[in-house]
Design a protein around this motif. Structure first.
Motif, PDB file in Angstrom:
ATOM      1  N   ARG A 130       0.838  -1.209   0.000  1.00 55.25           N
ATOM      2  CA  ARG A 130       0.000   0.000   0.000  1.00 55.25           C
ATOM      3  C   ARG A 130       0.869   1.253   0.000  1.00 55.25           C
ATOM      4  NH1 ARG A 130      -4.109  -1.865   4.891  1.00 55.25           N
ATOM      5  NH2 ARG A 130      -4.709  -3.901   3.988  1.00 55.25           N
ATOM      6  N   PHE A 131       1.974   1.211   0.741  1.00 58.95           N
ATOM      7  CA  PHE A 131       2.862   2.366   0.754  1.00 58.95           C
ATOM      8  C   PHE A 131       3.417   2.649  -0.635  1.00 58.95           C
ATOM      9  CE2 PHE A 131       3.972   1.469   5.480  1.00 58.95           C
ATOM     10  CZ  PHE A 131       2.877   2.223   5.881  1.00 58.95           C
ATOM     11  N   ARG A 132       3.694   1.588  -1.396  1.00 61.08           N
ATOM     12  CA  ARG A 132       4.257   1.788  -2.731  1.00 61.08           C
ATOM     13  C   ARG A 132       3.286   2.487  -3.675  1.00 61.08           C
ATOM     14  NH1 ARG A 132       6.633  -3.454  -2.163  1.00 61.08           N
ATOM     15  NH2 ARG A 132       4.919  -4.369  -3.351  1.00 61.08           N
ATOM     16  N   SER A 133       2.002   2.402  -3.353  1.00 61.20           N
ATOM     17  CA  SER A 133       1.005   3.053  -4.208  1.00 61.20           C
ATOM     18  C   SER A 133       0.819   4.524  -3.872  1.00 61.20           C
ATOM     19  CB  SER A 133      -0.343   2.331  -4.074  1.00 61.20           C
ATOM     20  OG  SER A 133      -0.879   2.490  -2.762  1.00 61.20           O
ATOM     21  N   LEU A 134       1.471   4.991  -2.803  1.00 61.92           N
ATOM     22  CA  LEU A 134       1.330   6.382  -2.381  1.00 61.92           C
ATOM     23  C   LEU A 134       2.443   7.231  -2.981  1.00 61.92           C
ATOM     24  CD1 LEU A 134       0.566   5.817   1.423  1.00 61.92           C
ATOM     25  CD2 LEU A 134      -1.081   6.312  -0.395  1.00 61.92           C
ATOM     26  N   PRO A 135       2.186   8.527  -3.193  1.00 57.15           N
ATOM     27  CA  PRO A 135       3.222   9.425  -3.741  1.00 57.15           C
ATOM     28  C   PRO A 135       4.212   9.862  -2.674  1.00 57.15           C
ATOM     29  CG  PRO A 135       1.215  10.647  -3.385  1.00 57.15           C
ATOM     30  CD  PRO A 135       0.884   9.216  -3.055  1.00 57.15           C
ATOM     31  N   ILE A 136       4.934   8.885  -2.113  1.00 59.02           N
ATOM     32  CA  ILE A 136       5.917   9.166  -1.080  1.00 59.02           C
ATOM     33  C   ILE A 136       7.230   8.490  -1.455  1.00 59.02           C
ATOM     34  CG2 ILE A 136       4.186   9.366   0.750  1.00 59.02           C
ATOM     35  CD1 ILE A 136       4.941   6.540   1.633  1.00 59.02           C
ATOM     36  N   SER A 137       8.294   8.939  -0.831  1.00 58.72           N
ATOM     37  CA  SER A 137       9.584   8.312  -1.043  1.00 58.72           C
ATOM     38  C   SER A 137       9.522   6.856  -0.601  1.00 58.72           C
ATOM     39  CB  SER A 137      10.663   9.049  -0.249  1.00 58.72           C
ATOM     40  OG  SER A 137      11.862   8.317  -0.236  1.00 58.72           O
ATOM     41  N   ARG A 138      10.189   6.002  -1.334  1.00 57.99           N
ATOM     42  CA  ARG A 138      10.155   4.584  -1.010  1.00 57.99           C
ATOM     43  C   ARG A 138      10.808   4.298   0.330  1.00 57.99           C
ATOM     44  NH1 ARG A 138      12.029  -0.401  -4.976  1.00 57.99           N
ATOM     45  NH2 ARG A 138      11.127  -2.071  -3.706  1.00 57.99           N
ATOM     46  N   SER A 139      11.769   5.109   0.734  1.00 53.44           N
ATOM     47  CA  SER A 139      12.457   4.891   2.007  1.00 53.44           C
ATOM     48  C   SER A 139      11.731   5.511   3.188  1.00 53.44           C
ATOM     49  CB  SER A 139      13.876   5.445   1.936  1.00 53.44           C
ATOM     50  OG  SER A 139      13.860   6.833   1.665  1.00 53.44           O
ATOM     51  N   ALA A 140      10.677   6.299   2.945  1.00 49.93           N
ATOM     52  CA  ALA A 140       9.987   6.992   4.034  1.00 49.93           C
ATOM     53  C   ALA A 140       9.410   6.040   5.081  1.00 49.93           C
ATOM     54  CB  ALA A 140       8.886   7.889   3.466  1.00 49.93           C
ATOM     55  N   PRO A 141       8.773   4.916   4.702  1.00 54.62           N
ATOM     56  CA  PRO A 141       8.256   4.010   5.732  1.00 54.62           C
ATOM     57  C   PRO A 141       9.340   3.471   6.648  1.00 54.62           C
ATOM     58  CG  PRO A 141       7.258   3.517   3.610  1.00 54.62           C
ATOM     59  CD  PRO A 141       8.362   4.489   3.354  1.00 54.62           C
ATOM     60  N   LEU A 142      10.499   3.174   6.072  1.00 54.91           N
ATOM     61  CA  LEU A 142      11.590   2.647   6.876  1.00 54.91           C
ATOM     62  C   LEU A 142      12.150   3.715   7.808  1.00 54.91           C
ATOM     63  CD1 LEU A 142      13.427   0.277   7.500  1.00 54.91           C
ATOM     64  CD2 LEU A 142      14.888   0.983   5.595  1.00 54.91           C
ATOM     65  N   VAL A 143      12.393   4.912   7.278  1.00 55.58           N
ATOM     66  CA  VAL A 143      12.916   6.006   8.100  1.00 55.58           C
ATOM     67  C   VAL A 143      11.921   6.380   9.197  1.00 55.58           C
ATOM     68  CG1 VAL A 143      13.689   8.408   8.069  1.00 55.58           C
ATOM     69  CG2 VAL A 143      14.315   6.875   6.191  1.00 55.58           C
ATOM     70  N   GLY A 144      10.636   6.397   8.861  1.00 53.63           N
ATOM     71  CA  GLY A 144       9.613   6.721   9.848  1.00 53.63           C
ATOM     72  C   GLY A 144       9.556   5.707  10.976  1.00 53.63           C
ATOM     73  N   ALA A 145       9.694   4.425  10.644  1.00 51.65           N
ATOM     74  CA  ALA A 145       9.673   3.385  11.673  1.00 51.65           C
ATOM     75  C   ALA A 145      10.856   3.523  12.623  1.00 51.65           C
ATOM     76  CB  ALA A 145       9.664   2.010  11.011  1.00 51.65           C
ATOM     77  N   VAL A 146      12.036   3.820  12.071  1.00 52.04           N
ATOM     78  CA  VAL A 146      13.217   4.003  12.916  1.00 52.04           C
ATOM     79  C   VAL A 146      13.061   5.242  13.797  1.00 52.04           C
ATOM     80  CG1 VAL A 146      15.696   4.451  12.897  1.00 52.04           C
ATOM     81  CG2 VAL A 146      14.730   2.791  11.303  1.00 52.04           C
ATOM     82  N   ALA A 147      12.532   6.331  13.230  1.00 50.38           N
ATOM     83  CA  ALA A 147      12.349   7.561  14.011  1.00 50.38           C
ATOM     84  C   ALA A 147      11.382   7.347  15.165  1.00 50.38           C
ATOM     85  CB  ALA A 147      11.849   8.677  13.099  1.00 50.38           C
ATOM     86  N   ALA A 148      10.342   6.539  14.941  1.00 54.48           N
ATOM     87  CA  ALA A 148       9.370   6.283  16.009  1.00 54.48           C
ATOM     88  C   ALA A 148      10.003   5.543  17.179  1.00 54.48           C
ATOM     89  CB  ALA A 148       8.188   5.484  15.456  1.00 54.48           C
ATOM     90  N   ASP A 149      11.101   4.821  16.918  1.00 56.02           N
ATOM     91  CA  ASP A 149      11.752   4.079  17.999  1.00 56.02           C
ATOM     92  C   ASP A 149      12.390   5.002  19.032  1.00 56.02           C
ATOM     93  OD1 ASP A 149      11.172   1.447  17.523  1.00 56.02           O
ATOM     94  OD2 ASP A 149      13.263   0.809  17.487  1.00 56.02           O
ATOM     95  N   ILE A 150      12.562   6.284  18.716  1.00 59.46           N
ATOM     96  CA  ILE A 150      13.112   7.223  19.704  1.00 59.46           C
ATOM     97  C   ILE A 150      12.241   7.234  20.956  1.00 59.46           C
ATOM     98  CG2 ILE A 150      13.621   9.650  20.158  1.00 59.46           C
ATOM     99  CD1 ILE A 150      14.312   9.988  17.231  1.00 59.46           C
ATOM    100  N   VAL A 151      10.930   7.163  20.758  1.00 60.96           N
ATOM    101  CA  VAL A 151      10.014   7.161  21.909  1.00 60.96           C
ATOM    102  C   VAL A 151      10.222   5.914  22.753  1.00 60.96           C
ATOM    103  CG1 VAL A 151       7.589   7.146  22.591  1.00 60.96           C
ATOM    104  CG2 VAL A 151       8.341   8.585  20.684  1.00 60.96           C
ATOM    105  N   ARG A 152      10.438   4.772  22.107  1.00 59.19           N
ATOM    106  CA  ARG A 152      10.682   3.531  22.850  1.00 59.19           C
ATOM    107  C   ARG A 152      11.965   3.637  23.668  1.00 59.19           C
ATOM    108  NH1 ARG A 152       8.243  -1.095  21.501  1.00 59.19           N
ATOM    109  NH2 ARG A 152      10.163  -2.268  21.863  1.00 59.19           N
ATOM    110  N   TYR A 153      13.018   4.191  23.079  1.00 58.71           N
ATOM    111  CA  TYR A 153      14.287   4.297  23.799  1.00 58.71           C
ATOM    112  C   TYR A 153      14.198   5.306  24.943  1.00 58.71           C
ATOM    113  CZ  TYR A 153      16.028   1.773  19.733  1.00 58.71           C
ATOM    114  OH  TYR A 153      16.224   0.840  18.755  1.00 58.71           O
TER     115      TYR A 153
END
Length: 275
Positions: free
Chosen positions: A113-136
């Motif tokens: 589904r992400f691939r069908s959106l007009p977003i950078s292909r790496s955005a889902p991966l970068v976003g997931a890593v950034a969200a881990d800041i809250v976990r740490y």
């Protein structure tokens, strides 16, 4: 008129975003997807067990079950020694969920589904890593609060404490790319956990997390000295309890840079093949 011209400006923007887009667009998309990850976590609070309940169990178990034997009955002194080590171990283990979640999303078709959106292909991966800041940040707060309740006392100052937390989060964000890489290579979320435990447990127990390096056999000390957990934990002990910092900080930063230089390209390559 070329085919690109007839496609319309919206299609052009779509293709541009898929190719990577400007850094500002990538950052905006990554923040939006990081927010999605945080909302997902809040709706499943049990997903935070590894950064809330689990570190407390480790801290209490080693302090009250083994602390007396290791420190000749002085559990308070052992708690002062142990807590920075448990913090380092918990940050390394906290990144496991990132690889598991990415693997599960790919298996469920979320990234299709992400691939069908007009977003950078790496955005889902970068976003997931950034969200881990809250976990740490969560694991840092939980361990410091639980440790204070058990008798741990910070022996430095607020600036050093903030520096220790920042260093810990930075190490976690660097090391978590190993979990991302494993999540892209194995077939199931359970396999991610098993593979990461095989890496983290030797790093944790073959280090200065639980006992001083000088008490270990000579052959094991050789591994401890090249273990990335060792300088991290030594630096955090200096920042939280007191002691030398500069001599351990540089190796820690070099390990963090090494993780980023080596693991990020490998993870992105595996991600492009899998997702």
């Amino acid at each position: 008129m070329t085919i690109l011209d007839t496609a319309g400006p919206r299609a052009v923007r779509h293709r541009t975003a898929r190719r990577g887009g400007p850094p500002v667009a990538l950052a905006r998309h990554a923040v939006a997807l990081a927010r999605r990850s945080l909302i997902k976590t809040l709706r499943t609070p049990e997903a935070l067990i590894d950064v809330t309940l689990q570190p407390i169990i480790f801290l209490m178990m080693f302090t009250y079950l083994f602390g007396g034997a290791i420190s000749d009955g002085d559990r308070h002194s052992y708690l002062q020694f142990l807590l920075p080590g448990i913090l380092g171990q918990s940050l390394a283990m906290g990144g496991i969920a990132l690889g598991q979640n990415l693997n599960a999303d790919i298996e469920k078709g979320v990234f299709d589904r992400f691939r069908s959106l007009p977003i950078s292909r790496s955005a889902p991966l970068v976003g997931a890593v950034a969200a881990d800041i809250v976990r740490y940040l969560t694991v840092c707060v939980v361990i410091l609060v639980a440790g204070a309740a058990m008798g741990f006392r910070i022996g430095t100052n607020p600036v050093a404490t903030v520096a220790a937390v920042a260093l810990a989060i930075g190490f976690g964000l660097s090391f978590c790319w190993l979990s991302v890489l494993v999540g892209m290579l194995v077939r199931s979320p359970g396999a991610v956990q098993g593979a990461m435990f095989m890496v983290i447990f030797p790093l944790s127990f073959g280090s200065n997390v639980f006992v001083p390096t000088s008490t270990l056999p000579g052959w094991l000390q050789a591994f401890v000295h090249v273990n990335p957990m060792t300088p991290l934990v030594a630096t955090m002990r200096g920042l939280l309890v007191g002691g030398p910092v500069a001599g351990h900080l540089l190796p820690t930063l070099l390990w963090m840079a090494g993780f980023l230089v080596v693991l990020v390209p490998l993870a992105l390559r595996a991600y492009s093949r899998r997702a």
